[in-house]
Design a protein around this motif. Sequence first.
Motif, PDB file in Angstrom:
ATOM      1  N   SER A 228     -20.108  33.944  14.341  1.00  0.00           N
ATOM      2  CA  SER A 228     -20.875  32.774  13.919  1.00  0.00           C
ATOM      3  C   SER A 228     -22.330  33.140  13.665  1.00  0.00           C
ATOM      4  O   SER A 228     -22.950  32.663  12.707  1.00  0.00           O
ATOM      5  CB  SER A 228     -20.795  31.673  14.991  1.00  0.00           C
ATOM      6  OG  SER A 228     -19.489  31.163  15.089  1.00  0.00           O
ATOM      7  N   ARG A 229     -22.871  34.000  14.510  1.00  0.00           N
ATOM      8  CA  ARG A 229     -24.264  34.425  14.345  1.00  0.00           C
ATOM      9  C   ARG A 229     -24.428  35.200  13.033  1.00  0.00           C
ATOM     10  O   ARG A 229     -25.405  35.006  12.293  1.00  0.00           O
ATOM     11  CB  ARG A 229     -24.680  35.278  15.539  1.00  0.00           C
ATOM     12  CG  ARG A 229     -26.166  35.626  15.551  1.00  0.00           C
ATOM     13  CD  ARG A 229     -26.554  36.434  16.782  1.00  0.00           C
ATOM     14  NE  ARG A 229     -26.330  35.684  18.007  1.00  0.00           N
ATOM     15  CZ  ARG A 229     -25.389  35.970  18.904  1.00  0.00           C
ATOM     16  NH1 ARG A 229     -24.582  36.996  18.714  1.00  0.00           N
ATOM     17  NH2 ARG A 229     -25.253  35.241  19.984  1.00  0.00           N
ATOM     18  N   ALA A 230     -23.471  36.061  12.728  1.00  0.00           N
ATOM     19  CA  ALA A 230     -23.536  36.841  11.492  1.00  0.00           C
ATOM     20  C   ALA A 230     -23.449  35.947  10.267  1.00  0.00           C
ATOM     21  O   ALA A 230     -24.181  36.147   9.282  1.00  0.00           O
ATOM     22  CB  ALA A 230     -22.414  37.878  11.476  1.00  0.00           C
ATOM     23  N   LEU A 231     -22.572  34.941  10.311  1.00  0.00           N
ATOM     24  CA  LEU A 231     -22.449  34.036   9.178  1.00  0.00           C
ATOM     25  C   LEU A 231     -23.708  33.202   8.995  1.00  0.00           C
ATOM     26  O   LEU A 231     -24.136  32.958   7.868  1.00  0.00           O
ATOM     27  CB  LEU A 231     -21.240  33.114   9.369  1.00  0.00           C
ATOM     28  CG  LEU A 231     -19.902  33.654   8.866  1.00  0.00           C
ATOM     29  CD1 LEU A 231     -18.774  32.709   9.236  1.00  0.00           C
ATOM     30  CD2 LEU A 231     -19.948  33.872   7.369  1.00  0.00           C
ATOM     31  N   ALA A 232     -24.300  32.763  10.095  1.00  0.00           N
ATOM     32  CA  ALA A 232     -25.522  31.962  10.006  1.00  0.00           C
ATOM     33  C   ALA A 232     -26.679  32.759   9.420  1.00  0.00           C
ATOM     34  O   ALA A 232     -27.631  32.182   8.883  1.00  0.00           O
ATOM     35  CB  ALA A 232     -25.890  31.419  11.389  1.00  0.00           C
ATOM     36  N   ALA A 233     -26.604  34.089   9.514  1.00  0.00           N
ATOM     37  CA  ALA A 233     -27.671  34.946   8.984  1.00  0.00           C
ATOM     38  C   ALA A 233     -27.348  35.472   7.581  1.00  0.00           C
ATOM     39  O   ALA A 233     -28.187  36.154   6.974  1.00  0.00           O
ATOM     40  CB  ALA A 233     -27.896  36.130   9.923  1.00  0.00           C
ATOM     41  N   ASP A 234     -26.171  35.162   7.075  1.00  0.00           N
ATOM     42  CA  ASP A 234     -25.736  35.676   5.776  1.00  0.00           C
ATOM     43  C   ASP A 234     -26.292  34.790   4.658  1.00  0.00           C
ATOM     44  O   ASP A 234     -25.963  33.600   4.587  1.00  0.00           O
ATOM     45  CB  ASP A 234     -24.207  35.689   5.717  1.00  0.00           C
ATOM     46  CG  ASP A 234     -23.668  36.396   4.488  1.00  0.00           C
ATOM     47  OD1 ASP A 234     -24.407  36.507   3.487  1.00  0.00           O
ATOM     48  OD2 ASP A 234     -22.496  36.803   4.513  1.00  0.00           O
ATOM     49  N   PRO A 235     -27.131  35.312   3.761  1.00  0.00           N
ATOM     50  CA  PRO A 235     -27.708  34.484   2.703  1.00  0.00           C
ATOM     51  C   PRO A 235     -26.673  33.903   1.740  1.00  0.00           C
ATOM     52  O   PRO A 235     -26.950  32.915   1.061  1.00  0.00           O
ATOM     53  CB  PRO A 235     -28.650  35.457   1.970  1.00  0.00           C
ATOM     54  CG  PRO A 235     -28.175  36.819   2.336  1.00  0.00           C
ATOM     55  CD  PRO A 235     -27.614  36.699   3.707  1.00  0.00           C
ATOM     56  N   ALA A 236     -25.486  34.479   1.718  1.00  0.00           N
ATOM     57  CA  ALA A 236     -24.431  33.936   0.855  1.00  0.00           C
ATOM     58  C   ALA A 236     -23.901  32.610   1.392  1.00  0.00           C
ATOM     59  O   ALA A 236     -23.238  31.863   0.671  1.00  0.00           O
ATOM     60  CB  ALA A 236     -23.291  34.939   0.718  1.00  0.00           C
ATOM     61  N   TYR A 237     -24.199  32.330   2.670  1.00  0.00           N
ATOM     62  CA  TYR A 237     -23.765  31.083   3.305  1.00  0.00           C
ATOM     63  C   TYR A 237     -24.983  30.447   3.979  1.00  0.00           C
ATOM     64  O   TYR A 237     -25.026  30.275   5.198  1.00  0.00           O
ATOM     65  CB  TYR A 237     -22.651  31.370   4.317  1.00  0.00           C
ATOM     66  CG  TYR A 237     -21.456  32.054   3.689  1.00  0.00           C
ATOM     67  CD1 TYR A 237     -20.478  31.319   3.030  1.00  0.00           C
ATOM     68  CD2 TYR A 237     -21.333  33.443   3.724  1.00  0.00           C
ATOM     69  CE1 TYR A 237     -19.395  31.951   2.417  1.00  0.00           C
ATOM     70  CE2 TYR A 237     -20.261  34.081   3.120  1.00  0.00           C
ATOM     71  CZ  TYR A 237     -19.293  33.323   2.467  1.00  0.00           C
ATOM     72  OH  TYR A 237     -18.224  33.943   1.859  1.00  0.00           O
ATOM     73  N   GLY A 238     -25.954  30.113   3.156  1.00  0.00           N
ATOM     74  CA  GLY A 238     -27.247  29.666   3.670  1.00  0.00           C
ATOM     75  C   GLY A 238     -27.264  28.288   4.293  1.00  0.00           C
ATOM     76  O   GLY A 238     -28.296  27.878   4.831  1.00  0.00           O
TER      77      GLY A 238
END
Length: 242
Positions: free
Chosen positions: A103-113
């Motif tokens: 979840s932390r990685a996704l929250a930091a992924d600009p593709a899923y802003g």
Amino acid sequence: MQHLSMIGLGAALMLLPAQAAQAQVPTHIAAAVADAGRPGVDVYRDDRRKPAETVAFAGVRPGQTIAEMIPGTGYYTRILSKAVGPKGRIYTLPFSEPRAPASRALAADPAYGNITLAAGTPLNLGIAEKVDMVWTSQNYHDIRAGRAQLNKAVFDALKPGGTYLVIDHSAVAGADEGVLLSLHRIDEAVVKREVLAAGFVLEAESQLLRNPADARKTQVFDREANRNTDQFVLKFRKPAAP
């Protein structure tokens, strides 16, 4: 020539059910499932999990705010993020640190802003705004205690008229709490009873993920059962304000 025309008409009519089924999935959801950023292992699971049809059944729309509880590695998080679009928001609620890295990685992924990691608990979702939907997939059974408090927290977090979408592995009727621990399944009737007791109404249920061949007596991680469990999909609604 007339005979050939009738054959062509018959073939066209045979295609209509499939075309109608595809038409039930809105374009924004189909595009979210087709997102090139989704991991290959997630795409591999799509044939069984039917994400496009499931998200369409839930009624996910662009601009909505959705809280996803216990999102695992983010199978649905990515899809929901793209489905609600840049004007929407996804709160991911892993509920514990061991579950948080994905979840932390996704929250930091600009593709899923539009994804925000929320430090919530089953007793307090920790979201500053009311949401349109709370989503949990294959994880309601993981709440070992305090499900009544969890459902109250979900009720309080939703806007009036908001949706609570629950998907889980089905256990045999009457299965006790020991089954939750050993098989990672839960009796559908228990879920309905507990969620309705929190003030929700059951708006609809889907047969999308049903598998009558599953005896519902094996652990969901068993090689024979894996990816082929019988699952229920329940759509609850928080009553709108008078």
